[in-house]
Design a protein around this motif. Structure first.
Motif, PDB file in Angstrom:
ATOM      1  N   ALA A   1      -8.481  -6.196  -4.872  1.00  0.00           N
ATOM      2  CA  ALA A   1      -7.869  -5.021  -4.294  1.00  0.00           C
ATOM      3  C   ALA A   1      -6.140  -5.410  -4.163  1.00  0.00           C
ATOM      4  O   ALA A   1      -5.334  -4.979  -4.011  1.00  0.00           O
ATOM      5  CB  ALA A   1      -8.500  -4.480  -2.708  1.00  0.00           C
ATOM      6  N   SER A   2      -6.490  -6.729  -3.415  1.00  0.00           N
ATOM      7  CA  SER A   2      -5.399  -7.853  -3.516  1.00  0.00           C
ATOM      8  C   SER A   2      -4.310  -7.969  -3.934  1.00  0.00           C
ATOM      9  O   SER A   2      -3.544  -8.037  -4.992  1.00  0.00           O
ATOM     10  CB  SER A   2      -4.686  -8.896  -2.542  1.00  0.00           C
ATOM     11  OG  SER A   2      -4.175 -10.281  -2.412  1.00  0.00           O
ATOM     12  N   ALA A   3      -5.403  -7.992  -5.565  1.00  0.00           N
ATOM     13  CA  ALA A   3      -4.888  -8.685  -6.662  1.00  0.00           C
ATOM     14  C   ALA A   3      -3.869  -7.336  -7.652  1.00  0.00           C
ATOM     15  O   ALA A   3      -3.406  -7.622  -7.936  1.00  0.00           O
ATOM     16  CB  ALA A   3      -5.316  -8.922  -7.819  1.00  0.00           C
ATOM     17  N   GLU A   4      -4.651  -6.117  -7.683  1.00  0.00           N
ATOM     18  CA  GLU A   4      -4.477  -5.029  -7.565  1.00  0.00           C
ATOM     19  C   GLU A   4      -3.120  -4.175  -6.840  1.00  0.00           C
ATOM     20  O   GLU A   4      -2.365  -3.606  -7.697  1.00  0.00           O
ATOM     21  CB  GLU A   4      -5.375  -3.652  -7.401  1.00  0.00           C
ATOM     22  CG  GLU A   4      -5.090  -2.593  -8.298  1.00  0.00           C
ATOM     23  CD  GLU A   4      -6.539  -1.429  -8.465  1.00  0.00           C
ATOM     24  OE1 GLU A   4      -6.064  -0.046  -8.839  1.00  0.00           O
ATOM     25  OE2 GLU A   4      -7.152  -1.628  -7.579  1.00  0.00           O
ATOM     26  N   ALA A   5      -2.809  -4.272  -5.496  1.00  0.00           N
ATOM     27  CA  ALA A   5      -1.523  -4.206  -5.124  1.00  0.00           C
ATOM     28  C   ALA A   5      -0.616  -5.153  -5.214  1.00  0.00           C
ATOM     29  O   ALA A   5       0.612  -5.148  -5.323  1.00  0.00           O
ATOM     30  CB  ALA A   5      -1.601  -3.713  -3.383  1.00  0.00           C
ATOM     31  N   GLU A   6      -1.132  -6.617  -5.957  1.00  0.00           N
ATOM     32  CA  GLU A   6       0.162  -7.223  -5.853  1.00  0.00           C
ATOM     33  C   GLU A   6       0.843  -7.471  -7.185  1.00  0.00           C
ATOM     34  O   GLU A   6       2.417  -7.096  -7.627  1.00  0.00           O
ATOM     35  CB  GLU A   6      -0.250  -8.389  -6.136  1.00  0.00           C
ATOM     36  CG  GLU A   6       0.624  -9.763  -5.820  1.00  0.00           C
ATOM     37  CD  GLU A   6       0.185 -10.963  -5.485  1.00  0.00           C
ATOM     38  OE1 GLU A   6       1.311 -12.217  -5.413  1.00  0.00           O
ATOM     39  OE2 GLU A   6      -0.500 -11.204  -4.926  1.00  0.00           O
ATOM     40  N   LEU A   7      -0.293  -6.571  -8.458  1.00  0.00           N
ATOM     41  CA  LEU A   7       0.461  -7.225  -9.613  1.00  0.00           C
ATOM     42  C   LEU A   7       1.972  -5.495 -10.470  1.00  0.00           C
ATOM     43  O   LEU A   7       2.251  -6.031 -10.593  1.00  0.00           O
ATOM     44  CB  LEU A   7      -0.798  -5.790 -10.405  1.00  0.00           C
ATOM     45  CG  LEU A   7      -0.923  -6.320 -11.733  1.00  0.00           C
ATOM     46  CD1 LEU A   7      -0.524  -7.439 -12.443  1.00  0.00           C
ATOM     47  CD2 LEU A   7      -1.873  -5.570 -13.041  1.00  0.00           C
ATOM     48  N   PRO A   8       1.418  -4.664  -9.723  1.00  0.00           N
ATOM     49  CA  PRO A   8       2.760  -4.053  -9.807  1.00  0.00           C
ATOM     50  C   PRO A   8       4.793  -5.570  -9.527  1.00  0.00           C
ATOM     51  O   PRO A   8       5.534  -4.948 -10.625  1.00  0.00           O
ATOM     52  CB  PRO A   8       3.334  -2.501  -9.380  1.00  0.00           C
ATOM     53  CG  PRO A   8       1.609  -2.432  -8.938  1.00  0.00           C
ATOM     54  CD  PRO A   8       0.778  -3.490  -8.543  1.00  0.00           C
ATOM     55  N   ALA A   9       3.850  -5.527  -8.344  1.00  0.00           N
ATOM     56  CA  ALA A   9       5.624  -6.056  -7.523  1.00  0.00           C
ATOM     57  C   ALA A   9       5.642  -7.755  -9.095  1.00  0.00           C
ATOM     58  O   ALA A   9       7.092  -7.895  -9.165  1.00  0.00           O
ATOM     59  CB  ALA A   9       5.325  -6.735  -6.172  1.00  0.00           C
ATOM     60  N   ALA A  10       4.397  -8.330  -9.347  1.00  0.00           N
ATOM     61  CA  ALA A  10       4.772  -9.736  -9.751  1.00  0.00           C
ATOM     62  C   ALA A  10       5.283  -9.307 -11.161  1.00  0.00           C
ATOM     63  O   ALA A  10       5.606 -10.229 -11.329  1.00  0.00           O
ATOM     64  CB  ALA A  10       2.845 -10.156 -10.218  1.00  0.00           C
ATOM     65  N   ARG A  11       4.750  -7.593 -11.977  1.00  0.00           N
ATOM     66  CA  ARG A  11       5.495  -7.615 -13.218  1.00  0.00           C
ATOM     67  C   ARG A  11       7.010  -7.009 -13.563  1.00  0.00           C
ATOM     68  O   ARG A  11       7.626  -7.546 -14.053  1.00  0.00           O
ATOM     69  CB  ARG A  11       4.603  -6.317 -13.771  1.00  0.00           C
ATOM     70  CG  ARG A  11       2.932  -5.388 -14.328  1.00  0.00           C
ATOM     71  CD  ARG A  11       2.238  -5.242 -14.628  1.00  0.00           C
ATOM     72  NE  ARG A  11       1.276  -5.700 -15.029  1.00  0.00           N
ATOM     73  CZ  ARG A  11       0.008  -4.484 -15.776  1.00  0.00           C
ATOM     74  NH1 ARG A  11       0.309  -3.112 -15.276  1.00  0.00           N
ATOM     75  NH2 ARG A  11      -1.515  -4.669 -16.112  1.00  0.00           N
TER      76      ARG A  11
END
Length: 613
Positions: free
Chosen positions: A584-594
């Motif tokens: 869940a943390s990775a899915e939430a962080e992925l847009p900001a990382a991209r």
């Protein structure tokens, strides 16, 4: 384990495997540097079988020659540097902080003043962690032994490389070569000048001999006839005129050549300055390109890691679907949603508990404190006044508001004077002013005081009582401001009349404006009671929110337990449930990382475009 590092030279001796490199890697981790070889802080904490590791150092924070402290805004003579390594999900992360004083780890565990890695590195650089120290600390194991094998020139280049002056050395060598070339050209020009001088002497000797011969010939011809000498004289006059004109032309040409030479030298200086500026700009762009490349690589690695983690989740879901069908996938998705909901409720509970404890501590402090809210600068100055034997009060200590409804209006008017110092003896004024000048005290120090006159009806002074004499100008200020309920109620007042509403809308000679509602009240016991009542209301509201939240927490926890029991026996589902928080943390962080990766790519392209241009 603790180690004092308070000597000029510190030698760490021990056999292989005794921990010398581990100690240096701890220093590198505390200073946010790379560890030696392929090691990093994660390797050490994995072996310790602990979930949290601490690295702490106490360094001096004495003011320098300019009076500034290295770790400002920290104002203590010592500060504590701390690095907390903790496990977050499936990875280990570092938290950094810089706090006043020599704090133990138990006190650091209670702090919430953690700062980002880049801010921490900037504050260390401001505190004295120079690039030279960074480069020495970053030397790999065995590199220091190789220093003994370097030639003197190699050692000199290493020193210049560490301290950033190698370009100065290279420019010095180029300047030396240009100087030698200029000296050779000057020598050649000197030889040419000597040759020209010799030729000029020869021509001068020839001219002298010619004049001697001419004189003899004129005497002979003068004896023979008068016409021939006159013709020869006329011819000579024409030749002299021609030579004079040629000489004038040569002089003009020489002046023009000198002007051209000066202009050429000026153009050459301009070109050299432009070249230097271009080189400096190129160097800056290269440094910027290196930084953007590092940001791009970091963003790319982060996106790759997050996508890899989500791919792992998708693979487990696909495996779960193939082994147990779509119902198992739906059950796992329901478990993930329930886990996320429970985490959100717990996070909200922690926030409410923290706010509740903060407000409770504030209320306890207000109950134990008398007088207005404190100010560190004013408190220090008042201590120094007392040490000098200068009796005084602050304005907030002698003001009492008799009508709470007008507290906000009075606070708004007296806000600029809330830290005003009143001297009990007018004779102390020069000593107090001298101390204020030395300490650069920004608030008024007033020696002239008198008993407040009777207040005018409906003035702001009518809702105030003074327990001591006050400045006359303050009484005049409060007496000339009339109290009105609202702006419409002031329609019938004279045009020059000042007025103010309960909410702090103030009309003066320049116009009318809202003075703002103060966050804290400073004047009178009513101000203190108002602050305490507001805190009590906030605490009651927080407690109400907590009471309403806890049944939801219990229900979410029970629902999650039920779903986990239903997932027992499904291996893929158990793996998904165990790492659901990380997914869940990775899915939430992925847009900001991209987004960060896209920005890094654009920034790198722009920097390289400027370099190519």
């Amino acid at each position: 384990f603790s180690l004092p590092l308070d000597a000029q030279i510190i030698t760490i001796v021990g056999p292989n495997g005794s921990g010398k490199t581990t100690l240096l890697d701890a220093l590198r981790t505390l200073f946010a540097l790379r560890c030696s070889g392929k090691r990093d802080f994660r390797r050490y904490v994995r072996r310790s079988n602990e979930r949290i590791a601490w690295i702490r150092a106490v360094v001096a924070n004495q003011p320098g020659h300019s009076g500034k402290r290295p770790f400002f805004p920290c104002l203590a003579d010592e500060v504590t540097l701390a690095c907390r390594i903790r496990k977050a999900g499936g990875d280990w992360i570092r938290d950094y902080t810089i706090v006043d004083g020599n704090l133990p780890i138990e006190a650091l565990e209670q702090t919430s003043d953690w700062i980002g890695l880049r801010d921490y590195q900037n504050r260390l650089a401001w505190g004295g962690l120079t690039p030279a120290i960074t480069k020495v600390l970053a030397l790999e194991q065995g590199d220091t032994d190789k220093l003994c094998e370097y030639s003197p020139k190699a050692l000199l280049e290493l020193v210049f490389d560490v301290f950033g002056d190698k370009e100065v050395l290279d420019n010095y060598q180029a300047a030396r070569e240009e100087q030698k070339s200029a000296e050779r050209e000057l020598a050649e020009l000197g030889v040419d000048l000597d040759r020209l001088k010799t030729q000029a002497e020869e021509k001068k000797a020839e001219a002298n001999r010619f004049l001697e011969w001419k004189q003899l010939a004129d005497e002979i011809h003068a004896l023979e006839a008068e016409i021939v000498p006159r013709l020869e004289v006329a011819e000579l006059e024409r030749e002299i005129a021609a030579e004079r004109e040629a000489l004038q032309r040569a002089h003009c040409e020489r002046g023009e050549k000198l002007v051209e030479q000066r202009e050429s030298r000026q153009r050459l200086e301009i070109v050299r300055s432009e070249q230097d500026a271009a080189q400096a700009e190129r160097k800056r762009l290269k440094e910027s390109d290196t930084a953007t490349e590092q940001r791009y690589l970091a963003a790319h690695d982060r996106v790759r890691d997050l996508e890899k983690l989500l791919d792992e989740r998708n693979m487990l879901r696909a495996q779960l679907a193939s082994e147990h069908g779509a119902d198992a996938v739906a059950l796992e998705k329901e478990h993930e949603d329930a886990d996320a909901a429970l985490a959100a409720l717990r996070r909200k509970e922690r926030e409410l508990v923290a706010a509740f404890e903060e407000k409770t501590d504030t209320l306890r402090g207000e109950r134990n404190r008398a007088g207005p809210p404190g100010d560190a600068e004013v408190a220090r100055f008042r201590v120094k006044l007392s040490a000098e034997g200068i009796a005084h009060h602050s304005l907030a200590e002698v003001v009492e508001v008799t009508d709470p409804a007008w507290q906000a209006a009075l606070e708004a008017i007296l806000r600029p004077y809330r830290h005003l110092i009143l001297l009990e003896r007018e004779a102390d004024r020069h000593a107090a002013w001298a101390l204020g000048e030395r300490e650069r005290f920004r608030h008024f120090i007033v020696p002239e005081r008198e008993t407040a006159p009777p207040p005018r009806p409906m003035s702001l002074a009518e809702v105030v009582e003074f327990s001591a004499p006050i400045p006359r100008w303050l009484a005049d200020l409060l007496n000339r401001i009339r109290r009105v309920e609202n702006a419409d109620a002031a329609r019938d007042l004279p045009r020059e009349q000042e007025w103010i509403t309960r909410d702090g809308y103030h009309r003066e000679r320049r116009g009318a404006r809202h003075l703002g509602r103060p966050q804290e009240f400073h004047f009178g016991e009513l101000a203190r009671q108002s602050r305490m009542a507001a805190l009590q209301d906030e605490i009651a509201g927080l407690d109400k929110h907590l009471q309403a939240l806890r049944p939801k927490l219990d229900a979410a926890s029970a629902r999650l337990t039920t779903l986990r029991q239903r997932l027992l026996g499904l291996q893929s589902a158990q793996l998904l449930a165990a790492r659901s928080e990380a997914y869940a943390s990775a899915e939430a962080e992925l847009p900001a990382a991209r987004k960060a990766l896209t920005e890094a790519i654009a920034e790198r392209a722009a920097t390289r475009g400027e370099l190519d241009r």
